[in-house]
Design a protein around this motif. Structure first.
Motif, PDB file in Angstrom:
ATOM      1  N   LEU A  41     -11.651  -5.432  -2.177  1.00  0.00           N
ATOM      2  CA  LEU A  41     -10.664  -6.477  -2.468  1.00  0.00           C
ATOM      3  C   LEU A  41      -9.477  -5.953  -3.261  1.00  0.00           C
ATOM      4  CD1 LEU A  41     -12.949  -9.489  -3.452  1.00  0.00           C
ATOM      5  CD2 LEU A  41     -11.906  -9.000  -1.246  1.00  0.00           C
ATOM      6  N   MET A  42      -9.741  -5.239  -4.352  1.00  0.00           N
ATOM      7  CA  MET A  42      -8.650  -4.727  -5.181  1.00  0.00           C
ATOM      8  C   MET A  42      -7.806  -3.731  -4.408  1.00  0.00           C
ATOM      9  SD  MET A  42      -7.076  -4.969  -7.940  1.00  0.00           S
ATOM     10  CE  MET A  42      -5.803  -4.050  -8.735  1.00  0.00           C
ATOM     11  N   GLY A  43      -8.440  -2.934  -3.565  1.00  0.00           N
ATOM     12  CA  GLY A  43      -7.696  -1.966  -2.755  1.00  0.00           C
ATOM     13  C   GLY A  43      -6.736  -2.648  -1.801  1.00  0.00           C
ATOM     14  N   GLN A  44      -7.178  -3.737  -1.184  1.00  0.00           N
ATOM     15  CA  GLN A  44      -6.308  -4.473  -0.270  1.00  0.00           C
ATOM     16  C   GLN A  44      -5.117  -5.075  -1.011  1.00  0.00           C
ATOM     17  OE1 GLN A  44      -8.178  -7.041   2.706  1.00  0.00           O
ATOM     18  NE2 GLN A  44     -10.135  -6.182   2.056  1.00  0.00           N
ATOM     19  N   LEU A  45      -5.367  -5.645  -2.178  1.00  0.00           N
ATOM     20  CA  LEU A  45      -4.277  -6.224  -2.965  1.00  0.00           C
ATOM     21  C   LEU A  45      -3.318  -5.156  -3.459  1.00  0.00           C
ATOM     22  CD1 LEU A  45      -6.364  -8.877  -4.876  1.00  0.00           C
ATOM     23  CD2 LEU A  45      -4.479  -9.368  -3.307  1.00  0.00           C
ATOM     24  N   HIS A  46      -3.859  -4.024  -3.932  1.00  0.00           N
ATOM     25  CA  HIS A  46      -3.011  -2.936  -4.416  1.00  0.00           C
ATOM     26  C   HIS A  46      -2.135  -2.397  -3.285  1.00  0.00           C
ATOM     27  CE1 HIS A  46      -2.070   1.253  -5.598  1.00  0.00           C
ATOM     28  NE2 HIS A  46      -1.861   0.675  -6.774  1.00  0.00           N
ATOM     29  N   GLU A  47      -2.710  -2.209  -2.117  1.00  0.00           N
ATOM     30  CA  GLU A  47      -1.950  -1.707  -0.971  1.00  0.00           C
ATOM     31  C   GLU A  47      -0.809  -2.665  -0.616  1.00  0.00           C
ATOM     32  OE1 GLU A  47      -3.494  -1.453   3.317  1.00  0.00           O
ATOM     33  OE2 GLU A  47      -3.899   0.522   2.447  1.00  0.00           O
ATOM     34  N   ALA A  48      -1.072  -3.956  -0.658  1.00  0.00           N
ATOM     35  CA  ALA A  48      -0.040  -4.946  -0.365  1.00  0.00           C
ATOM     36  C   ALA A  48       1.067  -4.918  -1.423  1.00  0.00           C
ATOM     37  CB  ALA A  48      -0.653  -6.339  -0.270  1.00  0.00           C
ATOM     38  N   LEU A  49       0.683  -4.823  -2.694  1.00  0.00           N
ATOM     39  CA  LEU A  49       1.672  -4.749  -3.784  1.00  0.00           C
ATOM     40  C   LEU A  49       2.564  -3.524  -3.639  1.00  0.00           C
ATOM     41  CD1 LEU A  49      -0.606  -5.741  -6.803  1.00  0.00           C
ATOM     42  CD2 LEU A  49       1.310  -7.093  -5.918  1.00  0.00           C
ATOM     43  N   VAL A  50       1.958  -2.377  -3.381  1.00  0.00           N
ATOM     44  CA  VAL A  50       2.721  -1.131  -3.221  1.00  0.00           C
ATOM     45  C   VAL A  50       3.669  -1.245  -2.028  1.00  0.00           C
ATOM     46  CG1 VAL A  50       2.522   1.316  -2.618  1.00  0.00           C
ATOM     47  CG2 VAL A  50       1.054   0.352  -4.388  1.00  0.00           C
ATOM     48  N   GLY A  51       3.182  -1.827  -0.932  1.00  0.00           N
ATOM     49  CA  GLY A  51       4.040  -2.005   0.237  1.00  0.00           C
ATOM     50  C   GLY A  51       5.268  -2.844  -0.078  1.00  0.00           C
ATOM     51  N   ALA A  52       5.077  -3.922  -0.815  1.00  0.00           N
ATOM     52  CA  ALA A  52       6.212  -4.776  -1.192  1.00  0.00           C
ATOM     53  C   ALA A  52       7.176  -4.021  -2.098  1.00  0.00           C
ATOM     54  CB  ALA A  52       5.707  -6.041  -1.883  1.00  0.00           C
ATOM     55  N   ALA A  53       6.651  -3.288  -3.065  1.00  0.00           N
ATOM     56  CA  ALA A  53       7.508  -2.533  -3.986  1.00  0.00           C
ATOM     57  C   ALA A  53       8.276  -1.441  -3.247  1.00  0.00           C
ATOM     58  CB  ALA A  53       6.664  -1.928  -5.106  1.00  0.00           C
ATOM     59  N   ARG A  54       7.645  -0.779  -2.285  1.00  0.00           N
ATOM     60  CA  ARG A  54       8.311   0.283  -1.510  1.00  0.00           C
ATOM     61  C   ARG A  54       9.423  -0.268  -0.631  1.00  0.00           C
ATOM     62  NH1 ARG A  54       7.030   5.050  -2.478  1.00  0.00           N
ATOM     63  NH2 ARG A  54       4.957   5.706  -3.051  1.00  0.00           N
ATOM     64  N   GLU A  55       9.256  -1.472  -0.108  1.00  0.00           N
ATOM     65  CA  GLU A  55      10.290  -2.069   0.742  1.00  0.00           C
ATOM     66  C   GLU A  55      11.603  -2.248  -0.013  1.00  0.00           C
ATOM     67  OE1 GLU A  55       9.081  -5.675   2.647  1.00  0.00           O
ATOM     68  OE2 GLU A  55       7.396  -4.704   3.651  1.00  0.00           O
ATOM     69  N   ARG A  56      11.508  -2.394  -1.311  1.00  0.00           N
ATOM     70  CA  ARG A  56      12.702  -2.599  -2.133  1.00  0.00           C
ATOM     71  C   ARG A  56      13.474  -1.301  -2.379  1.00  0.00           C
ATOM     72  NH1 ARG A  56      12.972  -5.625  -7.921  1.00  0.00           N
ATOM     73  NH2 ARG A  56      15.129  -6.225  -7.732  1.00  0.00           N
ATOM     74  N   LEU A  57      12.797  -0.159  -2.179  1.00  0.00           N
ATOM     75  CA  LEU A  57      13.439   1.135  -2.410  1.00  0.00           C
ATOM     76  C   LEU A  57      14.431   1.453  -1.301  1.00  0.00           C
ATOM     77  CD1 LEU A  57      10.483   3.440  -3.500  1.00  0.00           C
ATOM     78  CD2 LEU A  57      12.434   2.758  -4.892  1.00  0.00           C
ATOM     79  N   SER A  58      15.634   1.874  -1.665  1.00  0.00           N
ATOM     80  CA  SER A  58      16.602   2.314  -0.665  1.00  0.00           C
ATOM     81  C   SER A  58      16.419   3.803  -0.372  1.00  0.00           C
ATOM     82  CB  SER A  58      18.029   2.038  -1.144  1.00  0.00           C
ATOM     83  OG  SER A  58      18.248   2.698  -2.372  1.00  0.00           O
TER      84      SER A  58
END
Length: 85
Positions: free
Chosen positions: A7-24
């Protein structure tokens, strides 16, 4: 995302994905400085995580994620703070 990760791995992966999308600049590194997790119910069937950015600036990003079961019920939520290098 499926049940391959805990569960925590799935949430962490989703959080990282969202944060990476913001990077130019895709070459910048990203590190979690804080993650909070809240379980809200029992999971039934396959799980799916989703996340979005809630704020931040040039060096810090704030994100929230939800983990939903096959019936669409939220079973866990996470909030994360990430620092860009």
């Amino acid at each position: 995302m499926g049940n391959e990760l805990p569960l925590m791995g799935q949430l962490h992966e989703a959080l990282v994905g969202a944060a990476r999308e913001r990077l130019s600049d895709a070459t910048r590194s990203l590190s979690a400085t804080d993650i909070h997790l809240l379980f809200t119910g029992a999971a039934q069937g396959a799980l799916r995580a989703s996340a979005h950015v809630t704020g931040g600036g040039r060096s810090v990003c704030f994100c929230e994620a939800e983990l939903r079961d096959a019936q669409g019920q939220t079973v866990a939520r996470a909030m994360g703070t990430f620092r860009y290098a």
